[in-house]
Design an enzyme around this catalytic site. Sequence first.
Site, PDB file in Angstrom:
ATOM      1  N   TRP A 179       0.900  -1.346  -0.335  1.00 32.60           N
ATOM      2  CA  TRP A 179      -0.011  -0.128  -0.077  1.00 32.60           C
ATOM      3  C   TRP A 179       0.732   1.398  -0.223  1.00 32.60           C
ATOM      4  CZ3 TRP A 179      -4.354  -1.074  -1.354  1.00 32.60           C
ATOM      5  CH2 TRP A 179      -4.904  -1.765  -1.351  1.00 32.60           C
TER       6      TRP A 179
ATOM      7  N   LYS B 121     -11.502  -0.005   8.285  1.00 37.34           N
ATOM      8  CA  LYS B 121     -10.847  -2.260   9.380  1.00 37.34           C
ATOM      9  C   LYS B 121     -11.156  -1.664  11.257  1.00 37.34           C
ATOM     10  CE  LYS B 121      -7.344  -2.571   6.279  1.00 37.34           C
ATOM     11  NZ  LYS B 121      -8.375  -2.790   4.805  1.00 37.34           N
TER      12      LYS B 121
ATOM     13  N   ASP C 275      -0.674   6.956   5.796  1.00 34.63           N
ATOM     14  CA  ASP C 275      -1.932   6.448   6.497  1.00 34.63           C
ATOM     15  C   ASP C 275      -2.069   5.163   7.269  1.00 34.63           C
ATOM     16  OD1 ASP C 275      -3.656   5.011   5.039  1.00 34.63           O
ATOM     17  OD2 ASP C 275      -2.213   3.804   3.189  1.00 34.63           O
TER      18      ASP C 275
HETATM   19  C1  LIG Z   1      -2.919   0.643   4.935  1.00 42.81           C
HETATM   20  C2  LIG Z   1      -3.669   1.047   4.029  1.00 42.81           C
HETATM   21  N1  LIG Z   1      -4.144   1.596   2.569  1.00 42.81           N
HETATM   22  C3  LIG Z   1      -5.020   1.686   1.477  1.00 42.81           C
HETATM   23  C4  LIG Z   1      -5.773   0.774   1.668  1.00 42.81           C
HETATM   24  C5  LIG Z   1      -6.465   0.619   0.496  1.00 42.81           C
HETATM   25  O1  LIG Z   1      -8.175   1.271   0.930  1.00 42.81           O
HETATM   26  P1  LIG Z   1      -9.697   1.446  -0.026  1.00 42.81           P
HETATM   27  O2  LIG Z   1      -9.612   0.271  -0.254  1.00 42.81           O
HETATM   28  O3  LIG Z   1     -10.443   2.078   0.694  1.00 42.81           O
HETATM   29  O4  LIG Z   1      -9.329   2.810  -1.348  1.00 42.81           O
HETATM   30  C6  LIG Z   1      -6.030  -1.155   2.525  1.00 42.81           C
HETATM   31  C7  LIG Z   1      -6.814  -1.192   2.193  1.00 42.81           C
HETATM   32  O5  LIG Z   1      -6.672  -2.360   2.551  1.00 42.81           O
HETATM   33  C8  LIG Z   1      -4.639  -0.187   3.518  1.00 42.81           C
HETATM   34  O6  LIG Z   1      -4.362  -1.415   3.914  1.00 42.81           O
HETATM   35 MG   LIG Z   2       0.949  -3.510   2.430  1.00 45.63          MG
END
Ligand SMILES: Cc1ncc(COP(=O)(O)O)c(C=O)c1O
Ligand SMILES: [Mg+2]
Lengths: 372, 372
Positions: free
Chosen positions: B107, B202, B178
């Site tokens: 991510w 989450k 994030d």
């Molecule tokens: C740390 C992290 N960032 C971003 C995302 C992406 O999130 P979204 O599906 O809300 O765009 C996730 C999804 O699991 C995540 O765990």
């Molecule tokens: Mg990861």
Amino acid sequence: MAWEDRRGVYNFNPGPAALPEEVLRRAQEELPSYGGGGLSVLEMSHRSKAYDEIQARAELGLRRLLGIPDSHRVLFLQGGASLQFAMVPLNFIPEGGAAGYVVTGSWAEKAYQEADKVGCRAVVAASTKEEGYRRIPSWTEVQADAAWAYVHITTNNTIVGSQWQDLRHSLSIPLVADMSSDICSRPVRVEDFHLIYAGAQKNIGPAGVTVVIVREDWLAQAEEIAKARKLPTMLRYAVHAKNDSRYNTPPVFAVYLVALVAEWTLEQGGLTAMEARNREKAALVYGAIDESDGFYQGVIDPPSRSWMNATFRIADAEVKKRFLEEAKEQGFIGLNGHRSVGGIRVSMYNAVPVEACAKLRTFMDDFRRRYR
Amino acid sequence: MAWEDRRGVYNFNPGPAALPEEVLRRAQEELPSYGGGGLSVLEMSHRSKAYDEIQARAELGLRRLLGIPDSHRVLFLQGGASLQFAMVPLNFIPEGGAAGYVVTGSWAEKAYQEADKVGCRAVVAASTKEEGYRRIPSWTEVQADAAWAYVHITTNNTIVGSQWQDLRHSLSIPLVADMSSDICSRPVRVEDFHLIYAGAQKNIGPAGVTVVIVREDWLAQAEEIAKARKLPTMLRYAVHAKNDSRYNTPPVFAVYLVALVAEWTLEQGGLTAMEARNREKAALVYGAIDESDGFYQGVIDPPSRSWMNATFRIADAEVKKRFLEEAKEQGFIGLNGHRSVGGIRVSMYNAVPVEACAKLRTFMDDFRRRYR
Ligand SMILES: Cc1ncc(COP(=O)(O)O)c(C=O)c1O
Ligand SMILES: [Mg+2]
Ligand SMILES: Cc1ncc(COP(=O)(O)O)c(C=O)c1O
Ligand SMILES: [Mg+2]
Ligand SMILES: [Mg+2]
Ligand SMILES: [Mg+2]
């Protein structure tokens, strides 16, 4: 019990708006566990079999209701119709190109302005702004340029209360429609549109999901244009189409409610039945206006009136205030006109029962007799 | 009754993830009518007093939990963390500027790549990619350039299963985080961040709403940059801040659930209590790994392990398959590792009870004895 609170409450909210009671009961019942799986839809993975089924139900329901042909994809996005105002021009107007906008109300104007704001060339194809948006133009008034990427219309003007009655066009360029406030309220020929979008929160679900119906063969172009513009991934229709609306986490519970509302609408007899019911409801409210001898002043020219949002004024400000107060006391919710225009607005989307409009009519007739 | 379906089901979904049962019960009870008003939150105007209250509850709950100072605004947006990947650089990196990204997982890498994709200059400030993301770098490894608009980190790496333990930094430039997968799992000094974002699905609610916490004095710059870039209105933080997250229709029901989850978390004792519980849960699962004599192979170096997502492998592919099958039979849901990395992942966010982790530990110990 909370269900009893609802008795005598008539929800005329402009959006988020009334949902069918059967849908709410079903959602309540299934809230702890969907399909016997022991998980709420609210805590379900969007990569699970159960959610595959839910999204398929939502899509199939809409396909059946609207008769969406195989040529068109159905997408479930976030950001509301307001994000579509930007996504449509950014994905479909190529560098140096332009598109035409028919300006028939505040939302139509916002769509037009947003195209310009994001750096695309938007041209007025027709406008009734000078006439206070009191009518919908005829197709012959729409000046379309063959070089435009598309013409954009707003099929129902939620704030002013007007609606396109005749959607049969003979444009030779793509037609895009914001159907946020009248999708699924009547049959429509989806094949006549290259793209249709709608925030779900009026006729097809809760706030938090936006339905986009788009011709698949138009997406290759969109992909090229999006890439050239370095658009955010989340603003690219082609990405959402390729990922079956699951490029990232979709609003699973909102999509589930779209499935329930679509299935409810089918059970009611589909869009032909909805049209009949909506005509009946509109006739009740417009009847109260037209038979009031000018006490209630309709805002829109009768041929352009909306079946979804009926708007009127009461000349005397004190009497108007009293109308809204008494209406509230009697359980009618959401009748204030939009803050930008004032007056009174009756939003009677699919889930508003005929009975609610009949009650309102009685109230309107009675109020007029007492205050005229 | 649907509640009974839940018995013996242990929800370890990575997101959308488990919600507290008390929250689901409350949502079910209030579904037909919020606050005695006779309307469901699902059909409530976002301009109504009832919704004003709901959004205020959600904001206040988060402010209390996280100790958010007055210097920071709280926004409720749509589009998930994935849209934030684009909004952050587009709003905060000025033309010709750059920002640094700490790449600690998939991510984090996506955030980095998206900045580049939308035409902003993103520079790697530190990366553990070469090491298979097995650890979180120390702050001394983060090479920050004073000219950068910000440094971006991912506090919990959901897929690989690592988490920043030490968030006390001495950067002289803004820090953006994030926190999608560990927000509200432990106390955090919000004042050390210029911007924090998290998809709610989450730790703090359902899919469909994204929480953004941003320093108000940073928004004036964002407004200028957004204007110069002709950003879509919906992608401008300053617009959402000015309109109290109601520039357009917000996902009202999702925000309502954030309010309920935040209030539940406060009732549990707030973030200090959550941290203790999360440590206890993590100790159970990592204990099963560490005492397995290599049967379960942890993916992450112990000092960088996540309390939210524990990841491990089982060397023999057949045995691993059997593990997932038996786990499923015994009611453990969501244990498959992310499709991009395989293996096994135990997601144990705030709403996952200690009991579920204890049951899983028993299962893991038992399985190991039988299959080693
Ligand atoms: C740390 C992290 N960032 C971003 C995302 C992406 O999130 P979204 O599906 O809300 O765009 C996730 C999804 O699991 C995540 O765990
Ligand atoms: Mg990861
Ligand atoms: C016709 C029309 N278009 C667009 C919008 C804006 O929708 P959203 O709030 O989903 O962005 C509305 C909202 O009422 C609408 O009625
Ligand atoms: Mg309008
Ligand atoms: Mg949801
Ligand atoms: Mg909602």
